[in-house]
Design a protein around this motif. Structure first.
Motif, PDB file in Angstrom:
ATOM      1  N   ILE A  86      52.584   3.519  21.899  1.00 60.18           N
ATOM      2  CA  ILE A  86      51.914   4.117  23.045  1.00 60.18           C
ATOM      3  C   ILE A  86      50.623   3.354  23.282  1.00 60.18           C
ATOM      4  CG2 ILE A  86      50.829   6.186  23.973  1.00 60.18           C
ATOM      5  CD1 ILE A  86      52.696   7.805  22.157  1.00 60.18           C
ATOM      6  N   LEU A  87      50.477   2.805  24.459  1.00 57.28           N
ATOM      7  CA  LEU A  87      49.252   2.116  24.836  1.00 57.28           C
ATOM      8  C   LEU A  87      48.391   3.068  25.649  1.00 57.28           C
ATOM      9  CD1 LEU A  87      50.703  -1.337  25.919  1.00 57.28           C
ATOM     10  CD2 LEU A  87      49.638  -0.734  23.761  1.00 57.28           C
ATOM     11  N   VAL A  88      47.147   3.213  25.240  1.00 59.74           N
ATOM     12  CA  VAL A  88      46.222   4.100  25.929  1.00 59.74           C
ATOM     13  C   VAL A  88      45.087   3.252  26.486  1.00 59.74           C
ATOM     14  CG1 VAL A  88      44.695   6.079  25.700  1.00 59.74           C
ATOM     15  CG2 VAL A  88      46.784   5.962  24.337  1.00 59.74           C
ATOM     16  N   PRO A  89      45.073   3.040  27.790  1.00 62.04           N
ATOM     17  CA  PRO A  89      43.958   2.283  28.358  1.00 62.04           C
ATOM     18  C   PRO A  89      42.670   3.099  28.247  1.00 62.04           C
ATOM     19  CG  PRO A  89      45.441   3.018  30.100  1.00 62.04           C
ATOM     20  CD  PRO A  89      46.034   3.441  28.804  1.00 62.04           C
ATOM     21  N   ALA A  90      41.637   2.477  27.713  1.00 61.41           N
ATOM     22  CA  ALA A  90      40.369   3.190  27.537  1.00 61.41           C
ATOM     23  C   ALA A  90      39.222   2.206  27.712  1.00 61.41           C
ATOM     24  CB  ALA A  90      40.321   3.824  26.160  1.00 61.41           C
ATOM     25  N   HIS A  91      38.230   2.632  28.448  1.00 55.90           N
ATOM     26  CA  HIS A  91      37.029   1.829  28.655  1.00 55.90           C
ATOM     27  C   HIS A  91      35.841   2.777  28.618  1.00 55.90           C
ATOM     28  CE1 HIS A  91      34.467  -1.393  30.012  1.00 55.90           C
ATOM     29  NE2 HIS A  91      34.003  -0.596  30.977  1.00 55.90           N
ATOM     30  N   ASN A  92      34.937   2.570  27.677  1.00 59.46           N
ATOM     31  CA  ASN A  92      33.777   3.454  27.490  1.00 59.46           C
ATOM     32  C   ASN A  92      34.211   4.907  27.269  1.00 59.46           C
ATOM     33  OD1 ASN A  92      32.042   1.314  27.809  1.00 59.46           O
ATOM     34  ND2 ASN A  92      31.822   1.646  30.010  1.00 59.46           N
ATOM     35  N   GLU A  93      35.183   5.103  26.392  1.00 53.10           N
ATOM     36  CA  GLU A  93      35.727   6.441  26.124  1.00 53.10           C
ATOM     37  C   GLU A  93      35.359   6.942  24.731  1.00 53.10           C
ATOM     38  OE1 GLU A  93      37.426   8.342  28.246  1.00 53.10           O
ATOM     39  OE2 GLU A  93      37.316   6.842  29.816  1.00 53.10           O
ATOM     40  N   GLU A  94      34.187   6.583  24.241  1.00 49.00           N
ATOM     41  CA  GLU A  94      33.796   6.972  22.892  1.00 49.00           C
ATOM     42  C   GLU A  94      33.814   8.478  22.699  1.00 49.00           C
ATOM     43  OE1 GLU A  94      31.758   5.038  24.805  1.00 49.00           O
ATOM     44  OE2 GLU A  94      32.058   3.067  23.914  1.00 49.00           O
ATOM     45  N   ILE A  96      38.073   9.623  23.061  1.00 50.42           N
ATOM     46  CA  ILE A  96      39.239   8.908  22.542  1.00 50.42           C
ATOM     47  C   ILE A  96      39.802   9.568  21.289  1.00 50.42           C
ATOM     48  CG2 ILE A  96      37.972   7.227  21.133  1.00 50.42           C
ATOM     49  CD1 ILE A  96      41.026   6.453  23.288  1.00 50.42           C
ATOM     50  N   GLU A  97      38.956  10.168  20.455  1.00 51.42           N
ATOM     51  CA  GLU A  97      39.445  10.819  19.235  1.00 51.42           C
ATOM     52  C   GLU A  97      40.366  11.987  19.566  1.00 51.42           C
ATOM     53  OE1 GLU A  97      37.794  12.769  15.099  1.00 51.42           O
ATOM     54  OE2 GLU A  97      36.377  11.949  16.539  1.00 51.42           O
ATOM     55  N   SER A  98      39.979  12.812  20.513  1.00 50.95           N
ATOM     56  CA  SER A  98      40.836  13.937  20.885  1.00 50.95           C
ATOM     57  C   SER A  98      42.124  13.478  21.556  1.00 50.95           C
ATOM     58  CB  SER A  98      40.073  14.913  21.792  1.00 50.95           C
ATOM     59  OG  SER A  98      39.728  14.281  22.998  1.00 50.95           O
ATOM     60  N   THR A  99      42.060  12.373  22.275  1.00 49.87           N
ATOM     61  CA  THR A  99      43.270  11.834  22.902  1.00 49.87           C
ATOM     62  C   THR A  99      44.262  11.377  21.844  1.00 49.87           C
ATOM     63  OG1 THR A  99      41.976  11.087  24.802  1.00 49.87           O
ATOM     64  CG2 THR A  99      44.128  10.071  24.489  1.00 49.87           C
ATOM     65  N   ILE A 100      43.788  10.672  20.832  1.00 46.92           N
ATOM     66  CA  ILE A 100      44.682  10.198  19.773  1.00 46.92           C
ATOM     67  C   ILE A 100      45.233  11.365  18.960  1.00 46.92           C
ATOM     68  CG2 ILE A 100      44.744   8.850  17.637  1.00 46.92           C
ATOM     69  CD1 ILE A 100      42.837   6.894  19.004  1.00 46.92           C
ATOM     70  N   GLU A 101      44.416  12.359  18.660  1.00 49.28           N
ATOM     71  CA  GLU A 101      44.908  13.534  17.945  1.00 49.28           C
ATOM     72  C   GLU A 101      45.975  14.256  18.744  1.00 49.28           C
ATOM     73  OE1 GLU A 101      41.433  15.799  17.109  1.00 49.28           O
ATOM     74  OE2 GLU A 101      40.813  14.490  15.445  1.00 49.28           O
ATOM     75  N   HIS A 102      45.805  14.329  20.060  1.00 57.82           N
ATOM     76  CA  HIS A 102      46.820  14.962  20.901  1.00 57.82           C
ATOM     77  C   HIS A 102      48.117  14.164  20.876  1.00 57.82           C
ATOM     78  CE1 HIS A 102      48.600  17.155  24.202  1.00 57.82           C
ATOM     79  NE2 HIS A 102      48.839  16.008  24.805  1.00 57.82           N
TER      80      HIS A 102
END
Length: 60
Positions: A40-48, A51-57
């Protein structure tokens, strides 16, 4: 003269110990049953902040 030999042997012994006993405990939950079958590729820019909650989800 014995310092490089002792240092090398201690590195080898500690590496084997980690590989045999501790490496499996350090694996993330999603790798406990083997390697994942998808990527799974998650595009993220300045998502400090989020991003942790996104990966946990995504791990659920």
């Amino acid at each position: 003269m014995s310092y490089p030999i002792v240092g090398g042997l201690s590195f080898i012994v500690s590496s084997l110990y980690y590989w045999l006993f501790l490496e499996r405990k350090d694996m993330p939950r999603y790798l406990e049953k083997g390697t994942p079958f998808i990527t799974i590729l998650v595009p993220a820019h300045n998502e400090e902040a989020s991003i942790e909650s996104t990966i946990e989800h995504l791990e659920e």
